[in-house]
Design an enzyme around this catalytic site. Structure first.
Site, mmCIF file in Angstrom:
data_model
loop_
_atom_site.group_PDB
_atom_site.id
_atom_site.type_symbol
_atom_site.label_atom_id
_atom_site.label_comp_id
_atom_site.label_asym_id
_atom_site.label_seq_id
_atom_site.Cartn_x
_atom_site.Cartn_y
_atom_site.Cartn_z
ATOM 1 N N ASP A 1 20.830 -21.902 13.642
ATOM 2 C CA ASP A 1 20.261 -23.129 14.211
ATOM 3 C C ASP A 1 21.159 -24.341 13.985
ATOM 4 O O ASP A 1 21.031 -25.349 14.668
ATOM 5 C CB ASP A 1 18.820 -23.389 13.728
ATOM 6 C CG ASP A 1 18.689 -23.450 12.219
ATOM 7 O OD1 ASP A 1 19.694 -23.211 11.516
ATOM 8 O OD2 ASP A 1 17.570 -23.715 11.742
ATOM 9 N N ASP B 1 21.299 -18.338 10.166
ATOM 10 C CA ASP B 1 20.319 -17.989 11.205
ATOM 11 C C ASP B 1 20.597 -18.703 12.527
ATOM 12 O O ASP B 1 19.799 -18.616 13.459
ATOM 13 C CB ASP B 1 18.894 -18.267 10.727
ATOM 14 C CG ASP B 1 18.617 -19.739 10.519
ATOM 15 O OD1 ASP B 1 19.555 -20.477 10.149
ATOM 16 O OD2 ASP B 1 17.473 -20.167 10.727
ATOM 17 N N ASP C 1 25.373 -21.551 10.847
ATOM 18 C CA ASP C 1 24.811 -21.113 9.569
ATOM 19 C C ASP C 1 24.184 -19.725 9.762
ATOM 20 O O ASP C 1 24.224 -19.158 10.860
ATOM 21 C CB ASP C 1 23.808 -22.147 9.027
ATOM 22 C CG ASP C 1 22.503 -22.169 9.781
ATOM 23 O OD1 ASP C 1 22.522 -21.892 11.000
ATOM 24 O OD2 ASP C 1 21.454 -22.440 9.179
ATOM 25 N N SER D 1 18.027 -19.091 6.282
ATOM 26 C CA SER D 1 18.957 -20.039 6.890
ATOM 27 C C SER D 1 20.359 -19.962 6.273
ATOM 28 O O SER D 1 21.027 -18.945 6.377
ATOM 29 C CB SER D 1 18.355 -21.441 6.772
ATOM 30 O OG SER D 1 19.147 -22.365 7.443
HETATM 31 MG MG MG Z 1 19.479 -22.534 9.564
#
Ligand code: MG
Length: 455
Positions: A247, A245, A243, A100
């Site tokens: 999400d 990744d 961010d 993340s």
């Molecule tokens: Mg994330």
């Protein structure tokens, strides 16, 4: 394994530093445990753009195959794209290799069920039990799994997001958007979504690079100064940043002012509830009281959960809520899928702006009451955490809420939350009040209480 205290999963999946805290054998064993947990069927695997992503993803795939699962390899994709595709493709579940927003050396593994949503806490414990008991299924030469490439994940996701918003209304707004991709995984998906909605797009840090040379993988007001400057210099309508990744999404208004996730989350919630009056919104105990005021306007209900995306997602499904948000910029739009999704949130924010017909700063000030927040943390020996929490509770004049940590209302519009970290030997202190000064004083006072009790 003593250092792990028989736990693998933290607040958001398994996290570690490959080659330092754990080697690739760990990822193979974990893959086998996850495959054993799923029991049968095909598992979709993806990864974000981290330097260790390819190696780690190969190891997890090997473990899954070894347990007898078949694998569809989605390659480099944002986490929400993989989660959406599980549902769309009817897979048994998904494994995303990601850390993340964590610094570049980290990586990790996140497991989602057939609905694309992170598996419940109890199922994480089932995987941990298989791992620690070494009770992984080992397939033989006949039953070992096969892997195939799956190239449609990003396309499926983009189509899914676009189908959930009024593209014509957004295009009519003729918006200019600056997007800071932070060298992360949304680089392969979000730009196309925004361009398909008829916006003029300017991108920053748009080349996927696991060393995160741009502004790092975590979008915060401090790391988004280039985004603010770019928004102002091109006269854009809004800026957005993701961010590592993809999400979480953080927004800045046309003046380059970066909003906390509470504010953007409340604004999108206002828009969603306007179209779905009487709906339910889910957020954690750590986010702003502004959402209660927004919800009241639309006859809607607010449910408060523990901190963590898994808690939010599971509550949204159980209570059939329409929307959820976190103060870190994670938003969940349930009609799309009950996971945090930076691409979906961007599309909703554009539709919100088109619907309101005013600038983002104006829309925010009309829709969302302004409160001030402060945050701090205090180092606390793990053995002293309970003593600290008891000392904090004693400060409550009335009742203390114990949904997650201890939350105390100190006035009609002011509260403080003291919460032990799940991963580090610290307690985090959050506060909200009607002035910045009052919020900071609350944090200072409770930091002192925590330090004294941890003595
Ligand atoms: Mg994330």
């Amino acid at each position: 394994m003593a250092a792990l205290e028989q736990r693998l999963f933290g607040t958001n999946g398994v996290r570690f530093v490959p080659g330092v805290s754990h080697d690739l054998d760990f990822a193979i064993d974990l893959g086998e445990a996850i495959g054993t947990y799923f029991g049968d069927g095909e598992v979709l695997v993806g990864r974000d753009g981290r330097l260790s992503g390819q190696a780690l993803s190969n190891a997890v795939v090997s473990g899954l195959l070894s347990s007898g699962r078949d694998v569809a390899e989605g390659g480099l994709v944002p986490t929400p794209a993989l989660q959406y595709s599980v549902k769309a493709m009817g897979s048994k579940g998904a494994v995303m290799v990601t850390a993340s927003h964590n610094p570049a050396q980290y990586n990790g593994v996140k497991v989602s069920g057939p609905d694309g949503v992170e598996i419940p806490r109890l199922d994480e414990q089932r995987i941990e039990k298989i791992y620690f008991d070494k009770s992984q299924t080992k397939a033989d030469w006949k039953t070992i799994g096969v892997a195939r490439q799956e190239t449609s994940v990003v396309r499926t996701y983009q189509k899914g997001v676009l189908s959930r918003v009024d593209a014509k209304a957004i295009a009519a707004g003729k918006f200019t958007v600056v997007m800071d991709l932070g060298n992360g995984a949304q680089s392969v998906a979000a730009p196309h979504i925004v361009e398909s909605l008829g916006c003029k797009l300017i991108t920053l840090n748009s080349i996927v690079d696991g060393s995160f040379p741009g502004r790092g993988p975590e979008p915060t007001p401090d790391t988004l100064k280039d985004l603010s400057a770019a928004v102002k210099s091109v006269g854009a309508d809004l800026g957005v940043a993701y961010d590592g990744d993809g999400d979480r999404s953080m927004f800045c208004d046309e003046n380059g002012r970066v909003m906390w996730g509470d504010q953007s989350g409340c604004l999108v919630a206002d828009f969603v509830l306007e179209k779905n009056p009487g709906g339910t919104v889910v957020t954690s105990v750590a986010s702003s009281q502004a959402i209660e005021a927004v919800a009241k306007k639309h006859g809607a209900k607010v449910l408060r959960t523990k901190v963590g995306a898994v808690e939010l997602a599971r509550t949204i499904l159980e209570r059939n809520a329409i929307f959820g948000f976190e103060e870190n910029g994670g938003c969940i739009y349930q009609p799309h899928i009950a996971v945090r999704d930076g691409g979906m949130t961007t599309a909703l924010m554009l539709e919100c702006l088109a619907g309101k017909g005013m600038s983002l700063s104006k829309a925010l000030s009309f829709a969302v009451p302004k409160y001030f927040q402060a945050k701090s943390k205090v180092e606390v020996n793990r053995k002293k955490v309970e003593a600290v929490m008891r000392a904090v509770e004693r400060e409550a004049k009335g009742e203390a809420e114990r949904v997650d940590g201890v939350k105390i209302w100190t006035g009609e519009h002011s509260w403080v939350l003291v919460r032990p970290s799940g991963t580090e030997p610290i307690v985090r202190i959050f506060s909200e009040a009607e002035t910045q000064e009052a919020a900071e004083q609350l944090v200072k006072k409770f930091a002192r209480v925590a330090r004294l009790a941890s003595g």
